[in-house]
Write a protein that holds these residues in place. Structure first.
Motif, PDB file in Angstrom:
ATOM      1  N   GLN A  73      61.021 114.163  53.222  1.00 31.78           N
ATOM      2  CA  GLN A  73      60.240 113.229  54.237  1.00 31.78           C
ATOM      3  C   GLN A  73      59.384 113.824  55.704  1.00 31.78           C
ATOM      4  O   GLN A  73      58.586 113.016  55.844  1.00 31.78           O
TER       5      GLN A  73
ATOM      6  N   GLN B  91      49.385 115.303  57.648  1.00 33.91           N
ATOM      7  CA  GLN B  91      48.984 115.945  59.291  1.00 33.91           C
ATOM      8  C   GLN B  91      47.948 117.699  58.637  1.00 33.91           C
ATOM      9  O   GLN B  91      47.524 117.833  59.655  1.00 33.91           O
TER      10      GLN B  91
ATOM     11  N   GLN C  57      55.440 113.918  55.952  1.00 36.67           N
ATOM     12  CA  GLN C  57      54.488 113.526  57.271  1.00 36.67           C
ATOM     13  C   GLN C  57      53.938 115.512  56.950  1.00 36.67           C
ATOM     14  O   GLN C  57      52.563 114.597  58.203  1.00 36.67           O
TER      15      GLN C  57
END
Length: 136
Positions: free
Chosen positions: A51, A59, A55
């Motif tokens: 996870q 980004q 992310q």
């Protein structure tokens, strides 16, 4: 884009994360395909670590957005795929990436590009070994 050690769980996990988001949509069926493939166990990455990678990838992709559109150019894609060198890891990742891409019942253009490029760079036609077979 961040760099990870060659053949590391992070490099492998990012390739899987890319397979999930490259079409612009993270489907629940793709998460289920990832889970059922058991590829995270193979690469020694737990769900929480995946996870975080997901992310971070998002980004990183957003920092290169142009007028709100996220694009991954060929050089960037090649760089991500080049962090995976071990033939068995490449083979396992390719199988998992296909399962992820097929999970929602639709192969998006971006998914097809990713899979085709991985096949080319990872020498799928030579059994992922980087050496061509010699015909007898």
């Amino acid at each position: 884009m961040r760099r990870y050690e060659t053949d590391s769980p992070q490099a492998a996990g990012r390739v899987l994360a890319l397979a999930m988001v490259v079409d612009g949509n993270l489907a629940q069926s793709e998460l289920a395909a990832l889970d059922s493939s058991r590829i995270l166990q193979y690469i020694d990455l737990d769900q929480e670590g995946f996870q975080v990678l997901l992310q971070e990838l998002c980004q990183d992709m957003l920092t290169s957005a142009f007028h709100g559109e996220v694009r991954i150019d060929g050089a960037m894609l090649d760089g991500l795929l080049d962090e995976i060198r071990h033939p068995d890891l490449r083979r396992q990742l390719m199988q998992a990436m296909w399962r992820i891409a097929d999970a929602d019942g639709w192969l998006a253009d971006a998914e097809a590009v990713l899979l085709a490029r991985a096949s080319t760079l990872w020498c799928a036609e030579t059994n992922f070994s980087g050496q061509a077979r010699i015909a007898a």
